[in-house]
Write a protein that holds these residues in place. Sequence first.
Motif, PDB file in Angstrom:
ATOM      1  N   SER A   1       0.832  -1.200   0.000  1.00 55.30           N
ATOM      2  CA  SER A   1       0.000   0.000   0.000  1.00 55.30           C
ATOM      3  C   SER A   1       0.874   1.260   0.000  1.00 55.30           C
ATOM      4  N   GLN A   2       1.912   1.254   0.824  1.00 55.21           N
ATOM      5  CA  GLN A   2       2.824   2.407   0.885  1.00 55.21           C
ATOM      6  C   GLN A   2       3.535   2.614  -0.450  1.00 55.21           C
ATOM      7  N   ILE A   3       3.924   1.527  -1.110  1.00 58.51           N
ATOM      8  CA  ILE A   3       4.576   1.635  -2.416  1.00 58.51           C
ATOM      9  C   ILE A   3       3.604   2.253  -3.418  1.00 58.51           C
ATOM     10  N   GLY A   4       2.357   1.832  -3.393  1.00 58.64           N
ATOM     11  CA  GLY A   4       1.353   2.395  -4.292  1.00 58.64           C
ATOM     12  C   GLY A   4       1.131   3.875  -4.063  1.00 58.64           C
ATOM     13  N   ILE A   5       1.060   4.280  -2.807  1.00 60.18           N
ATOM     14  CA  ILE A   5       0.869   5.692  -2.471  1.00 60.18           C
ATOM     15  C   ILE A   5       2.047   6.518  -2.963  1.00 60.18           C
TER      16      ILE A   5
ATOM     17  N   SER B   1      13.728   6.786  -3.758  1.00 62.22           N
ATOM     18  CA  SER B   1      14.606   6.132  -2.789  1.00 62.22           C
ATOM     19  C   SER B   1      13.773   5.391  -1.735  1.00 62.22           C
ATOM     20  N   ASP B   2      12.694   6.025  -1.290  1.00 64.17           N
ATOM     21  CA  ASP B   2      11.805   5.376  -0.322  1.00 64.17           C
ATOM     22  C   ASP B   2      11.214   4.099  -0.903  1.00 64.17           C
ATOM     23  N   ILE B   3      10.825   4.150  -2.173  1.00 61.43           N
ATOM     24  CA  ILE B   3      10.243   2.979  -2.821  1.00 61.43           C
ATOM     25  C   ILE B   3      11.263   1.845  -2.901  1.00 61.43           C
ATOM     26  N   LYS B   4      12.524   2.177  -3.205  1.00 63.02           N
ATOM     27  CA  LYS B   4      13.562   1.137  -3.245  1.00 63.02           C
ATOM     28  C   LYS B   4      13.684   0.452  -1.883  1.00 63.02           C
ATOM     29  N   ASN B   5      13.689   1.257  -0.820  1.00 61.74           N
ATOM     30  CA  ASN B   5      13.788   0.693   0.531  1.00 61.74           C
ATOM     31  C   ASN B   5      12.566  -0.159   0.868  1.00 61.74           C
ATOM     32  N   LEU B   6      11.380   0.310   0.465  1.00 62.94           N
ATOM     33  CA  LEU B   6      10.169  -0.460   0.717  1.00 62.94           C
ATOM     34  C   LEU B   6      10.168  -1.771  -0.067  1.00 62.94           C
ATOM     35  N   GLU B   7      10.704  -1.754  -1.279  1.00 61.13           N
ATOM     36  CA  GLU B   7      10.778  -2.984  -2.070  1.00 61.13           C
ATOM     37  C   GLU B   7      11.723  -3.999  -1.426  1.00 61.13           C
ATOM     38  N   LYS B   8      12.815  -3.509  -0.830  1.00 56.51           N
ATOM     39  CA  LYS B   8      13.720  -4.415  -0.108  1.00 56.51           C
ATOM     40  C   LYS B   8      13.005  -5.020   1.102  1.00 56.51           C
TER      41      LYS B   8
END
Length: 121
Positions: free
Chosen positions: A31-35, A88-95
Motif C-alpha cells: 500500500s505504501q509503495i502504491g501511495i 529512494s523510499d520505494i527502493k527501501n520499501l521494495e527491499k
Amino acid sequence: MSISNEALQKLVQEIETQAIQSQQQISMVRSQIGIKTREIRKLELTSKEVSELPSDTNVYEGVGKMFVFSPTAEIDKRLTGEASELKSDIKNLEKRLQYLETTHKNSQSHIDQIFKSGGRS
C-alpha cells in the motif's frame, strides 16, 4: 525423538503468528509503495506543467493559508528533489517487501514441514 503435543502446538502457533504478521506487513508495504508511486506521478506531471511555462511567468506555491511567489526553476528543482526522495523510499520499501515475503514463505514451509513430519524430529 518426538516432540510433545503441547510443545508442537505452541511451536505451530508461534510460526502461524509470525506468518500472519508478515502477511499484514506485506499488504501495508504494498500500500505504501502504491501511495508513493502515485505521489511521484503527481510530482512528475506538475513538473512537466511548470517546465512548459515561460520563464517569466509568476508562479505561486501554497504555504499554509497563503501563497508565496517562487521562480519556476526553484519549483522544478524542489519537485525533482521530492520525486528522487520518493524513489529512494520505494527502493527501501521494495527491499523490505522482499524480506517480508521471504519470511512469510519460510513460515509457511516450516508449518508444512511440521505437519508432514507429524511432530517427529
